[in-house]
Design an enzyme around this catalytic site. Structure first.
Site, short mmCIF file in Angstrom:
data_model
loop_
_atom_site.label_atom_id
_atom_site.label_comp_id
_atom_site.label_asym_id
_atom_site.label_seq_id
_atom_site.Cartn_x
_atom_site.Cartn_y
_atom_site.Cartn_z
N LYS A 14 43.85 41.82 28.92
CA LYS A 14 42.46 41.35 29.00
C LYS A 14 41.52 42.29 28.28
O LYS A 14 40.63 41.86 27.54
CB LYS A 14 41.99 41.26 30.47
CG LYS A 14 42.74 40.30 31.33
CD LYS A 14 42.08 40.17 32.70
CE LYS A 14 42.12 41.44 33.52
NZ LYS A 14 43.48 41.87 33.92
N ARG A 87 37.52 38.32 40.84
CA ARG A 87 38.91 38.47 41.27
C ARG A 87 39.18 37.86 42.63
O ARG A 87 40.30 37.93 43.13
CB ARG A 87 39.29 39.95 41.30
CG ARG A 87 39.73 40.45 39.93
CD ARG A 87 40.19 41.86 39.95
NE ARG A 87 40.90 42.14 38.73
CZ ARG A 87 40.98 43.36 38.18
NH1 ARG A 87 40.43 44.39 38.76
NH2 ARG A 87 41.63 43.52 37.07
N ARG A 121 51.60 52.52 30.07
CA ARG A 121 50.23 52.62 29.56
C ARG A 121 49.74 54.07 29.63
O ARG A 121 50.00 54.77 30.60
CB ARG A 121 49.30 51.74 30.39
CG ARG A 121 47.82 51.91 30.01
CD ARG A 121 46.97 50.80 30.50
NE ARG A 121 46.81 50.78 31.95
CZ ARG A 121 46.13 49.83 32.59
NH1 ARG A 121 45.60 48.83 31.92
NH2 ARG A 121 46.02 49.87 33.91
N ARG A 154 46.81 56.45 34.04
CA ARG A 154 45.71 56.18 34.96
C ARG A 154 46.17 56.46 36.37
O ARG A 154 47.34 56.29 36.68
CB ARG A 154 45.32 54.71 34.81
CG ARG A 154 43.88 54.52 34.39
CD ARG A 154 43.60 53.11 34.05
NE ARG A 154 43.67 52.23 35.22
CZ ARG A 154 43.29 50.96 35.19
NH1 ARG A 154 42.85 50.44 34.07
NH2 ARG A 154 43.35 50.22 36.27
N ARG A 165 48.64 46.07 43.25
CA ARG A 165 47.70 45.36 42.37
C ARG A 165 48.26 44.00 41.98
O ARG A 165 47.53 43.01 41.90
CB ARG A 165 47.41 46.21 41.13
CG ARG A 165 46.45 47.37 41.46
CD ARG A 165 46.65 48.56 40.55
NE ARG A 165 46.24 48.31 39.21
CZ ARG A 165 46.75 48.97 38.15
NH1 ARG A 165 47.68 49.89 38.31
NH2 ARG A 165 46.30 48.71 36.95
P1 AMP Z 1 41.25 47.25 36.32
O1 AMP Z 1 40.71 48.38 35.49
O2 AMP Z 1 40.68 45.93 35.94
O3 AMP Z 1 42.75 47.25 36.36
O4 AMP Z 1 40.75 47.53 37.82
C1 AMP Z 1 41.13 48.71 38.48
C2 AMP Z 1 40.83 48.61 39.96
O5 AMP Z 1 39.43 48.43 40.16
C3 AMP Z 1 41.47 47.44 40.69
O6 AMP Z 1 42.82 47.69 41.06
C4 AMP Z 1 40.56 47.34 41.90
O7 AMP Z 1 40.82 48.38 42.83
C5 AMP Z 1 39.19 47.60 41.30
N1 AMP Z 1 38.54 46.36 40.81
C6 AMP Z 1 38.29 46.02 39.52
N2 AMP Z 1 37.66 44.84 39.45
C7 AMP Z 1 37.50 44.42 40.73
C8 AMP Z 1 36.93 43.25 41.33
N3 AMP Z 1 36.37 42.28 40.60
N4 AMP Z 1 36.95 43.17 42.68
C9 AMP Z 1 37.49 44.13 43.45
N5 AMP Z 1 38.05 45.25 42.95
C10 AMP Z 1 38.07 45.39 41.61
#
Ligand code: AMP
Length: 208
Positions: A14, A87, A121, A154, A165
Site C-alpha cells: 500500500k 481499518r 522489510r 520496524r 497484525r
Molecule cells: P502500518 O504502518 O500501516 O503497518 O500500521 C502500524 C500500526 O499502526 C498498526 O499495526 C496499528 O497498531 C496502528 N494503526 C495504523 N493505522 C491504524 C488504524 N487505522 N486504526 C488503528 N490502528 C492503526
C-alpha cells in the site's frame, strides 16, 4: 478532485503504491501508521498511550485515530490518498461522514507472502525509506540507497506482532472491503505483481 482509500494486509505494498499515486496525480499521501509512529517518537500524550498497542501489533483504539485524523479530514479535503485508514467499520463510517471517497483500492495478497515480506522489510533510521531484502539482495550492508544510513527492522516487524497484525486484518479490516464493495467503490488489484506493473494497471483503471 477525488480521495482514494488503500486497503490490504500489511506487506501488500500500500505504502509503495500510495507514494507512486501521490507523485503521479499530485495527491497528498496520508500514512496513518507513520503519523502514529511520529507520536510515539515525540513522546506525546497520545504517543505514550498507543505505544503498547502498536508494538504488540494490535489496532490502536479509534478515539486516538480520530483525534489525529480529524484536523486532516476537513470539509474541503481533497486529493488525499488514505493509506492505513479506515481499518474498522467504525472508522469507515466515520470517514463516510467526513469526506467523499472515489475509489477504495484493495491490494490482494495471501498471508504467507505477506509474512515473508514483513520479516524481510527494512526501514531507514533516518529518512524512513522502506526496502525489502527479497527484492534488493544487493543491500548486503543494509544501508539506505538514498541517504546511506543504517537500515533496521520496524519494532512491530517481529513474528509475534506480525501474526497479530494479520489476524487484526482478517477480523477487523476485511469487513471494510465489503463496506466499499456495497457502495460500488471497490477496485481489486493483485498485489503479487511487481510495483511498477501494479502502478501502471492502477493508472489505466482509475478514471481520474
Ligand atoms: P502500518 O504502518 O500501516 O503497518 O500500521 C502500524 C500500526 O499502526 C498498526 O499495526 C496499528 O497498531 C496502528 N494503526 C495504523 N493505522 C491504524 C488504524 N487505522 N486504526 C488503528 N490502528 C492503526
Amino acid at each position: 478532485m477525488p480521495n482514494l482509500v488503500l486497503l490490504g494486509i500489511q506487506g501488500s505494498g500500500k505504502g509503495t503504491q500510495a507514494n507512486l499515486l501521490s507523485k503521479h496525480y499530485g495527491f497528498d499521501h496520508l500514512n496513518v501508521g507513520s503519523l502514529l509512529r511520529k507520536e510515539m517518537e515525540n513522546r506525546t500524550a497520545i504517543g505514550d498511550q498507543i505505544r503498547d498497542y502498536m508494538l504488540r501489533g494490535d489496532l490502536v483504539p479509534d478515539e486516538h485515530i480520530f483525534s489525529i485524523i480529524e484536523p486532516i479530514l476537513t470539509e474541503d479535503a481533497d486529493k488525499l490518498v488514505l493509506d492505513g485508514f479506515p481499518r474498522t467499520i467504525n472508522q469507515a463510517e466515520y470517514l463516510e461522514g467526513k469526506i467523499p471517497v472515489e475509489y477504495a483500492i484493495y491490494f490482494e495478497l495471501g498471508d504467507k507472502v505477506a509474512k515473508k515480506r514483513l520479516s524481510s522489510r527494512r526501514v531507514c533510521q533516518n529518512c524512513q525509506a522502506n526496502y525489502n531484502l527479497l527484492l534488493n539482495s544487493y543491500l548486503r550492508e543494509e544501508r539506505c540507497k538514498k541517504c546511506g544510513q543504517l537500515l533496521e527492522r520496524r519494532g512491530d516487524d517481529n513474528q509475534l506482532a506480525i501474526n497479530r497484525r494479520i489476524d487484526a486484518f482478517h477480523k477487523q479490516t476485511k469487513p471494510v472491503i465489503s463496506f466499499f464493495e456495497q457502495r460500488d467503490r471497490l477496485l481489486r488489484v493483485d498485489a503479487q505483481k511487481k510495483p511498477k506493473i501494479i502502478h501502471e494497471e492502477l493508472v489505466s483503471k482509475l478514471n481520474l
